[in-house]
Scaffold this motif. Structure first.
Motif, short mmCIF file in Angstrom:
data_model
loop_
_atom_site.label_atom_id
_atom_site.label_comp_id
_atom_site.label_asym_id
_atom_site.label_seq_id
_atom_site.Cartn_x
_atom_site.Cartn_y
_atom_site.Cartn_z
N ALA A 105 0.83 -1.18 -0.18
CA ALA A 105 -0.03 -0.20 0.00
C ALA A 105 0.95 1.22 -0.18
N GLY A 106 0.83 1.84 -1.05
CA GLY A 106 1.59 3.30 -1.19
C GLY A 106 3.11 2.99 -1.76
N TRP A 131 -1.72 -5.85 -12.55
CA TRP A 131 -2.86 -4.98 -12.93
C TRP A 131 -3.76 -5.43 -13.73
N PRO A 132 -3.49 -6.65 -14.66
CA PRO A 132 -4.52 -7.24 -15.38
C PRO A 132 -5.41 -8.11 -14.44
N VAL A 191 4.04 3.59 -8.98
CA VAL A 191 3.46 2.96 -10.14
C VAL A 191 2.27 3.56 -10.44
N GLY A 192 1.89 4.56 -9.84
CA GLY A 192 0.49 5.21 -10.19
C GLY A 192 0.52 5.73 -11.49
N GLY A 193 -0.68 5.66 -12.32
CA GLY A 193 -0.67 6.19 -13.63
C GLY A 193 -0.28 5.10 -14.60
N THR A 194 0.23 3.89 -14.12
CA THR A 194 0.79 2.97 -15.05
C THR A 194 -0.29 2.12 -15.42
N ARG A 230 -6.73 1.26 -6.44
CA ARG A 230 -6.16 2.26 -5.82
C ARG A 230 -4.88 2.51 -5.93
N GLU A 231 -3.92 1.47 -5.91
CA GLU A 231 -2.48 1.54 -6.15
C GLU A 231 -2.15 2.15 -7.69
N ARG A 232 -2.87 1.85 -8.45
CA ARG A 232 -2.87 2.40 -9.82
C ARG A 232 -3.00 3.68 -9.98
N GLN A 233 -3.91 4.31 -9.03
CA GLN A 233 -4.34 5.75 -8.96
C GLN A 233 -3.20 6.46 -8.25
N SER A 234 -2.98 5.89 -7.01
CA SER A 234 -2.21 6.81 -5.98
C SER A 234 -0.73 6.14 -5.60
#
Length: 212
Positions: A156-157, A181-182, A209-212, A201-205
């Motif tokens: 987380a984070g 992610w998949p 790796v956020g935004g990947t 949540r991790e993809r966003q924040s």
């Protein structure tokens, strides 16, 4: 139906997981780094039969108690990927280096590879090879309960360290983005340390790796 319980073990507060199949009462222990008596007691309290040990990777806080537990209960060790053989061979040295109780080398009953499956009672989980933190790191995906046991790949984070021998930052990022992610934003992951989170949540924040 699958259920799980998170048991922080060792001075590193590593998230050992007790995972079981309701229909059969069979349980697997994911990453028994130590505190074996605590793990066995938790299983017995719930009337579970400890049938297997699953390893995400072979760092001392995840695998330090595996050999002793397997010997004590006469159960198989499944995983990790063969890339972590050198970490298993070095468990006695790791235990001294990090101030852990003596840890023994072992040979897994079964090595795991990307695309394998593991069976627990009536339930099956998918195995993905996710190198980067260690070369032989694997994760266990249970789509039927939208959970993934990710060891030290993702937190987380944060993300796993890559400054240990044979760690690889680029590989780790690729493992997260191409293999975790998949599994879907809704999937909740159980990391090797700290609280649960979701891939969405991790993809966003997550700053790594956020935004990947």
């Amino acid at each position: 139906m699958l259920h799980y319980l998170t048991l922080p073990v060792t001075a590193f507060q590593q998230n050992c997981s007790l995972l079981w199949c309701d229909a059969t009462g069979q349980a697997s222990v994911i990453d028994p780094g130590g505190d074996i008596d605590q793990i066995v007691h938790a299983a017995r309290q719930r009337g579970l039969q400890l049938a297997q040990i699953w390893l995400t990777h072979a760092h001392i806080d995840h695998a330090g108690g595996a050999g002793e537990l397997a010997e004590r209960l006469q159960i198989p060790i499944i995983g990790p990927h063969p890339g972590d053989q050198f970490w298993i061979d070095g468990l006695p040295q790791q235990s001294v280096m990090f101030g852990f109780p003596p840890a023994q080398r072992f040979t897994p009953t079964r090595w795991l590879h990307d695309g394998d499956a593991v069976q627990l009672g009536h339930e099956q989980l998918a195995v993905r090879h996710c190198p980067g933190h260690t070369p032989g790191h694997v994760v266990f995906h249970a789509p039927q309960i939208e959970r993934c046991f990710v060891g030290d790949v993702l937190f987380a984070g944060s993300i796993g360290r890559t400054d240990f021998p044979q760690g690889n930052h680029e590989q780790l990022i690729e493992s997260i983005t191409q293999r975790l992610w998949p599994m879907g934003d809704q999937t909740v992951f159980i990391p090797g340390h700290g609280p649960e989170s979701s891939f969405g949540r991790e993809r966003q924040s997550n700053p790594y790796v956020g935004g990947t």
